[in-house]
Enzyme design. Structure first.
Site, PDB file in Angstrom:
ATOM      1  CB  THR A   1      34.472  40.258  39.287  1.00 38.71           C
ATOM      2  OG1 THR A   1      34.511  41.670  39.028  1.00 38.71           O
ATOM      3  CG2 THR A   1      33.665  39.979  40.537  1.00 38.71           C
ATOM      4  CG  ASP A   2      37.592  38.926  33.531  1.00 45.86           C
ATOM      5  OD1 ASP A   2      37.983  40.082  33.287  1.00 45.86           O
ATOM      6  OD2 ASP A   2      37.884  37.952  32.814  1.00 45.86           O
ATOM      7  CD1 TRP A   3      37.275  45.998  33.340  1.00 42.22           C
ATOM      8  CD2 TRP A   3      38.127  44.446  34.688  1.00 42.22           C
ATOM      9  NE1 TRP A   3      38.218  46.608  34.142  1.00 42.22           N
ATOM     10  CE2 TRP A   3      38.755  45.678  34.978  1.00 42.22           C
ATOM     11  CE3 TRP A   3      38.503  43.327  35.432  1.00 42.22           C
ATOM     12  CZ2 TRP A   3      39.736  45.823  35.952  1.00 42.22           C
ATOM     13  CZ3 TRP A   3      39.475  43.460  36.412  1.00 42.22           C
ATOM     14  CH2 TRP A   3      40.081  44.690  36.665  1.00 42.22           C
TER      15      TRP A   3
END
Length: 726
Positions: free
Chosen positions: A237-239
Site C-alpha cells: 500500500t501507499d503510506w
C-alpha cells in the site's frame, strides 16, 4: 511460522508517526535514518527487516544522524518529467543505474519509484514525479528507470497504481473512469513497465477507482495486475493509516505500510474468526519472502554509506542538460558567445533542483546558474549579483521564520525581487544580454493554482516586459529560462523574449546543465513530453479538475470546494493531452514532442516492412546543420475509424539518434507489434487491432510529420488481456 510472525511480515514497522500519520519515521531510524519505511523481520528464523526509501528523484534519507558528525547526502537526480524530455531510454537506464547504486550503498532495499501516472491536467501538484501525458512514453520511460535501478540488485516500487492524477483530497477522491479510457490511458504505462521491466514491487494508490479504493480492489490488484499481466512480485500500500485491513489483503496487497497496531490486531483476529483465510495470509507472506530473499540485506551486502556522489553528479549534469527543451530561439540568439550577462530573477541565484515533499532529496548542494555561467567564462553584472545575493539571504530567513517547520517540507519559492526600470536601463547599457529565470515548485498533498503559479505573477510579467523593452531598444537579446516543476502558461508572453529554455527541474546540477546549453557546450535535444496549452482551462480534463485559485466560474460541476463531493469524472475519456488538442483542432502554445536544436535535421528513405507480428519502420536522419547534435524521431499512428472512434494520432514508437556531426546520418529502425496498435473494446472485453489502413507519421513533434507511410491490416486481430492473440 506462527500467525503472529506472519502478520508481522505483512504489517510494516510502525512505532512512530508524523502528525499526519502518513510517513513512518520510527524503527527504521535504527537502520537507515530518514527512510520512508521498513518491513519487519523474524529474528527467530533469521529473516531480516528491509528498508524502503522514497524516490523518485533520488534516495531520500536523513543527511544527519544522532551522535555522528558525518553527512549522508544523496544525489538529487532530474525529476521524472525532465527525464522523459530526453526521450532517451538508454540515458535513463544509465542515470537510474547510478540511483540504484546509491540505494544499495546507503543500505536500502527498495526505492519507492518510479511514478507512472499520467499528466491528466497541468495543475496536478505531483506531475513532476510523473513522466508524461502519453501512456506509451510514460511506460517506456518507467521501464528504463526500473531496469536501471534493479540492475544494481535493489528493487523498485512502481506507483501509484492507479488513476492517481490529482493531489486535492488525494486520500479519498474517487476517480471515475470508463473502461476503455482506464485501459488505454491510465493502466497502459503500468502494463508496459511490468511487461518489459518486471519491477520487484507495485504500490497501490490512495484514491478510489470507480467507487472502490484501489487498495481494496481485487479486480485491479489481482485480476488485472496478476492474472492478466502476469505480475508475480509484491504489492504494497501507499503510506495510509488503518483502512479495512482484511479487505486490503484479500484484494492483493501483500504488505501494509507504514503499518499500525490496529492492522496487526485485525489480521490476527480475522484469521481466528474466519474473516480471512490462512491461505490468503500465507499467499501474502510467500510473496514477501520471495521479495526478501532478493534483497541486499538478506544477502548480507556490506553497504558502504559512501556511494560515488561525484560520479553520479556528472551523470545528473548530462541527463539534466539532455532533458532541457529549447522552446524559442529567434535569430540564433543561442548559443551565447562569451559576453557580459545581466542575470535577472531570484531563481537564477536560487535554482530549483526538484520538487517538494517525499519527492525531495537531501542534497549536498545545488549548482547555481550564476556560478555556472561565471565558471564557463561569462561575466555577470556585479550590481545585479550583489542585489540578488543579498535579497536571497534576507528572503529565505524571512520566509522560513514565517512558515516554521512546515517550510522545511514545502520549501516555498521566494517572492520575486522588484527591480526598477532605471536599474534595468543601466544594465542594458552595460551588458550584452539579459537572462531572466522564472521558478516554480510543487509537491504532494496540494495541486497547483492558476494565478501566480501556472500563470506568471503580475510582478514577473512587468519585469519581463521592462527587460525586453530596455534591451530591445539597444538591439540586445533577452532569454527566459523556465526552472519549473510543471507546465506553465507561455502563450501570452512568448513573443517578448528572443529565446526561451525550458529547464524543468534538472537535479542538483541545475545551474551547470542550463549553462551547458546556453554556452553551446551541449546542443539542446529535449522534446516536450506533455503539451503546453494556451490556457490551463483548455485541456478537456479542466471541466473536471479542482481548479482552485482560479475564477469563480472555473469551479467545476462535480467539485465545488465548499461541498463534500469527493469524486472526479474523467469525462474527457481517451482525449487527454495531444489526443484532444490534435483531434479537435485546438490551438496550443507548444505541441507534444516539440523542441528546437542548434542544428537542423532532414528525414529521408522512410519505409515500412511487415513482420509476422507487426511492422518495422525505418528512416534516415541526417544532420544538415553546422553543429553536432541529436534528434528524436517520433512515430505517430492514425488508425482506421471503424467501430471505435480513434484520436487523430497516437505515439507508438520513438528513437533518439546518436550525436550526429554536421553531414553525418543515421538509419533509425522502430519496431511496432500489432498488439500495440489495438484499442480496448468494452463490449468484447479485450483488445482489437482493426483491419484497414494505418497512417504512419514519422515526425519531429506531433504536429510536424516529415514522412507519412501506409500500413494495411488485412484482417482484424483480437487479443485477450494476457496479450495472447485469440
Amino acid at each position: 511460522m506462527t500467525l503472529e510472525e506472519k502478520v508481522s511480515l505483512i504489517v510494516g514497522q510502525h512505532d512512530k508517526y508524523t502528525p499526519t500519520g502518513e510517513t513512518m519515521i520510527g524503527s527504521q531510524e535504527k537502520i537507515v535514518p530518514g527512510a520512508a519505511g521498513i518491513s519487519n523481520g523474524v529474528a527467530r528464523l533469521r529473516i531480516p527487516p528491509t528498508v524502503l526509501t522514497d524516490g523518485p528523484a533520488g534516495v531520500r534519507i536523513s543527511e544527519k544522524r544522532a551522535n555522528d558528525n558525518s553527512t549522508y547526502y544523496a544525489t538529487g537526480f532530474p525529476i521524472a518529467t525532465a527525464m522523459a524530455s530526453t526521450w532517451n531510454t538508454e540515458l535513463i537506464y544509465e542515470t537510474t543505474k547510478a540511483m540504484g547504486n546509491e540505494t544499495l550503498e546507503y543500505g536500502c532495499d527498495i526505492i519507492l519509484a518510479p511514478g507512472s501516472n499520467i499528466h491528466r491536467h497541468p495543475l496536478c501538484g505531483r506531475n513532476f514525479e510523473y513522466f508524461s501525458e502519453d501512456p506509451f512514453l510514460s511506460g517506456k520511460m518507467a521501464a528504463a528507470y526500473i531496469k536501471g535501478v534493479q540492475s544494481e540488485g535493489v528493487g523498485t516500487s512502481l506507483k501509484h497504481f492507479a488513476a492517481n492524477n490529482q493531489e486535492t483530497l488525494r486520500m479519498y477522491n474517487d476517480s471515475r473512469v470508463d473502461e476503455r479510457t482506464l485501459r488505454e490511458i491510465y493502466l497502459k504505462p503500468f502494463e508496459i513497465a511490468i511487461r518489459e521491466a518486471k519491477p520487484w514491487t507495485v504500490m497501490s494508490s490512495y484514491n478510489k477507482l470507480n467507487g472502490t479504493y484501489t487498495q481494496y480492489s481485487h479486480r485491479l490488484l489481482t485480476e488485472i495486475l496478476r492474472n492478466e499481466w502476469g505480475f508475480n512480485g509484491l504489492v504494497m500500500t501507499d503510506w495510509t493509516g488503518t483502512r479495512n485491513t482484511i479487505q486490503q489483503i484479500i484484494a492483493g496487497n501483500d504488505m501494509l505500510q507504514p503499518g499500525t497496531d490496529q492492522e496487526e490486531k485485525d489480521l490476527i483476529e480475522g484469521a481466528k474468526n474466519g474473516k480471512i483465510s490462512m491461505n490468503v495470509i500465507d499467499q501474502a507472506v510467500r510473496r514477501i519472502l520471495q521479495y526478501i530473499i532478493k534483497t541486499p540485506r538478506y544477502k548480507g551486502y556490506a553497504f558502504s554509506n559512501k556511494p560515488d556522489l561525484k560520479g553520479h553528479a556528472t551523470m545528473v549534469r548530462h541527463c539534466g542538460s539532455e532533458g532541457i527543451v529549447l522552446l524559442k530561439n529567434d535569430d540564433k540568439t543561442l548559443p551565447l558567445k562569451k559576453s557580459t550577462v545581466a542575470l535577472f530573477g531570484i531563481t537564477s541565484y536560487d535554482m530549483i533542483a526538484g520538487g517538494t515533499g517525499s519527492g525531495d532529496v537531501h542534497k549536498a548542494y545545488i549548482s547555481q546558474l550564476s556560478d555556472a555561467l561565471e565558471a564557463q567564462g561569462f561575466t555577470l553584472s556585479p550590481i545585479l549579483k550583489k542585489l540578488y545575493t543579498t535579497y536571497k539571504a534576507y528572503a529565505k530567513t524571512d520566509r522560513l521564520a514565517e512558515l516554521g517547520a512546515d517550510g522545511l517540507w514545502r520549501k516555498p519559492l521566494l517572492d520575486e525581487m522588484q527591480v526598477s526600470m532605471a536599474t534595468i536601463e543601466r544594465q542594458a547599457d552595460s551588458t550584452d544580454v539579459a537572462i531572466l529565470t522564472i521558478g516554480r515548485n510543487a509537491g504532494e498533498s496540494a495541486d497547483r493554482k492558476i494565478e501566480d503559479d501556472f500563470n506568471l505573477t503580475a510582478q514577473e510579467q512587468q519585469l519581463l516586459a521592462n527587460i525586453c523593452k530596455a534591451y530591445h531598444l539597444k538591439g540586445k537579446p533577452v532569454i527566459v529560462i523556465l526552472n519549473t516543476s510543471g507546465v506553465m502558461e507561455t502563450a501570452s508572453w512568448k513573443s517578448l523574449p528572443d529565446a526561451i529554455l525550458l529547464a524543468w527541474q534538472p537535479g542538483q546540477e541545475a545551474g551547470n546543465s542550463v549553462a551547458d546549453i546556453l554556452s553551446g557546450a551541449v546542443c539542446p535535444s529535449g522534446k516536450l513530453p506533455t503539451t503546453f496549452p494556451n490556457s490551463c482551462t483548455d485541456p478537456l480534463s479542466a471541466r473536471n479538475f479542482p481548479l482552485f485559485g482560479g475564477d469563480e466560474k472555473m469551479q467545476i460541476r462535480d467539485w465545488d470546494p465548499r461541498s463534500t463531493i469527493e469524486y472526479t469524472n474523467y469525462d474527457e475519456g481517451i482525449y487527454v493531452g495531444y489526443r484532444y488538442f490534435q483531434t479537435y483542432h485546438k490551438a496550443v502554445s507548444y505541441p507534444f514532442g516539440y523542441g528546437l536544436s542548434y542544428t537542423k535535421f532532414s528525414y529521408s528513405n522512410g519505409k515500412v516492412k511487415k513482420t509476422p507480428n507487426g511492422l518495422i519502420v525505418t528512416v534516415t536522419v541526417k544532420n544538415t546543420g553546422t553543429t553536432a547534435g541529436k534528434e528524436v524521431v517520433q512515430l505517430y499512428v492514425s488508425a482506421p475509424q471503424n467501430d471505435m472512434k480513434k484520436p487523430e494520432s497516437e505515439l507508438k514508437a520513438f528513437a533518439k539518434t546518436k550525436t550526429l556531426r554536421p553531414g553525418e546520418q543515421e538509419n533509425i529502425s522502430m519496431v511496432i507489434d500489432n498488439y500495440s496498435l489495438a484499442s480496448y473494446d468494452t463490449n468484447q472485453k479485450n483488445w482489437v487491432t482493426a483491419k484497414g489502413d494505418y497512417l504512419l507519421k514519422i515526425s519531429s513533434d506531433v504536429d510536424t510529420p516529415h514522412t507519412i507511410l501506409k500500413y494495411h491490416m488485412p484482417k482484424t486481430e483480437y487479443y485477450q488481456n494476457n496479450f495472447n492473440k485469440k
